[in-house]
Design an enzyme around this catalytic site. Sequence first.
Site: not given
Ligand SMILES: CC(C)(COP(=O)(O)OP(=O)(O)OC[C@H]1O[C@@H](n2cnc3c(N)ncnc32)[C@H](O)[C@@H]1OP(=O)(O)O)[C@@H](O)C(=O)NCCC(=O)NCCSC(=O)C(=O)O
Length: 419
Positions: A172
């Site tokens: 990250d």
């Molecule tokens: C981290 C993830 C795996 C999380 O996956 P998911 O939660 O399935 O997916 P998404 O990215 O599509 O995020 C959608 C979610 O964001 C939430 N969300 C976040 N912020 C908001 C705001 N402001 N408004 C509305 N919704 C929001 C929303 O509730 C959704 O939750 P739901 O209600 O659940 O749909 C993904 O975002 C990802 O692959 N990101 C790219 C790589 C990355 O940066 N990885 C993290 C590295 S960090 C790390 O810390 C590490 O590896 O250690």
Amino acid sequence: MTTPGPLPLDGVQVIELGNYIAAPTTGRLLADFGAEVIKIERPHTGDELRNWRLKKGNVSMLYRTINRNKKSVELDLRSELGRRAILDLVAESDVLVENFRPGTLEKWGLGPDVLSEANPDIIVTRISAFGQTGPLSRRPGFAAVAEAFSGFRNLVGDPDRAPVRVGVSIGDSIAGLYAAFGTVMSLFQRLALRDAANATESDSTPPTPQKPTRHVDVALHEAMFSMLESLIPDYGAYGDERIRSGGRMEGIAPSNAYLCGDGGSIVVAGNGDGIFKRYMEAIGRPDLAADQSLQTNAARWDRRDELDSAIEEWSLQRSTDEALGILESAGVPAGPIYSASDIVNEPQFIERDMIQYLEVSTGVETLQDVGFPGIVPVIGDKSLPIRALGPDLGADTDEILAQRLGMSADEIRTVTKRA
Ligand SMILES: CC(C)(COP(=O)(O)OP(=O)(O)OC[C@H]1O[C@@H](n2cnc3c(N)ncnc32)[C@H](O)[C@@H]1OP(=O)(O)O)[C@@H](O)C(=O)NCCC(=O)NCCSC(=O)C(=O)O
């Protein structure tokens, strides 16, 4: 809060749709050097990092560190009002950085094309596990998965054991650094093109024909892949299938960690041909220094077990300080293996303001004089001061949404989901 002098990114406006570590690291770097970074957070819960390694209260030191020097706005990105607020902010910003799963922003009607329509000059910096294109692009991923996929994980640990994770989310942080670099390059290019356009207004040179893309696409796995030096060329040219080599540096010897008589360990990097000779003299082995068959790294690597045994035989007879003193006098690169309590007492960190003591709220109580890491890189002779720690959730919602965007109290209640 300390106010430093002018900073390199003063005047740059950034919107961060960042969660966890990757995009927030980019936001932090830009904020550290003066950009105004508005972090958009999910109503009520905010960035999940607020709870990571939380030992007291409700805001972690990790959040306070990674999100320093930023503003926090609570805003529901799924709501139409929230979407419009983002587009209004984009219209007056320079950069938007995000790390949702590819497709999420598009699903919310905030894909890069929409953002660029709101502001043709906006730089959109995206971080994802596998990039915005390619067969795996839609997969979610955390750094551990990307580090393994990149080839990095296979190189960490002992060869006869399963590979291990390095102790921090290195994927990250490296991705965040690349994203900051890509962002700053795009800002620079935008400025250069503006200068060129201004110059062509006053002469007859034809204007630049094509506008470059302002979409920076950082994949965690590629960020780590780019750290692997000649792993792929070594495979192609020599058929090498490298794996991990513990504390050693593959192909370069002797370079390792060694136990000392007081139970501590030291790291010694005898990586150079000249250094090797001094090193062997220093540990009382002039025979190895003079050995003609040990003149190159390749030859030394073949006899690495023998060399490491000779060195540890020496280090075990000495305390950590004594061993380091001898190696320092001989000009051999060596050092201690520090933990947090060592670091905060080390003059080299202290003199360059790399530990800054601030008051911090856990969300429940205020702690005094907690050390936070300084700002890297140093510009001048010591770290810039941290201007503010990571904000409370929604600390700047009113300032940004009401005062800057002119949203009504009702609208703000809707996008923040507050009754
Ligand atoms: C981290 C993830 C795996 C999380 O996956 P998911 O939660 O399935 O997916 P998404 O990215 O599509 O995020 C959608 C979610 O964001 C939430 N969300 C976040 N912020 C908001 C705001 N402001 N408004 C509305 N919704 C929001 C929303 O509730 C959704 O939750 P739901 O209600 O659940 O749909 C993904 O975002 C990802 O692959 N990101 C790219 C790589 C990355 O940066 N990885 C993290 C590295 S960090 C790390 O810390 C590490 O590896 O250690």
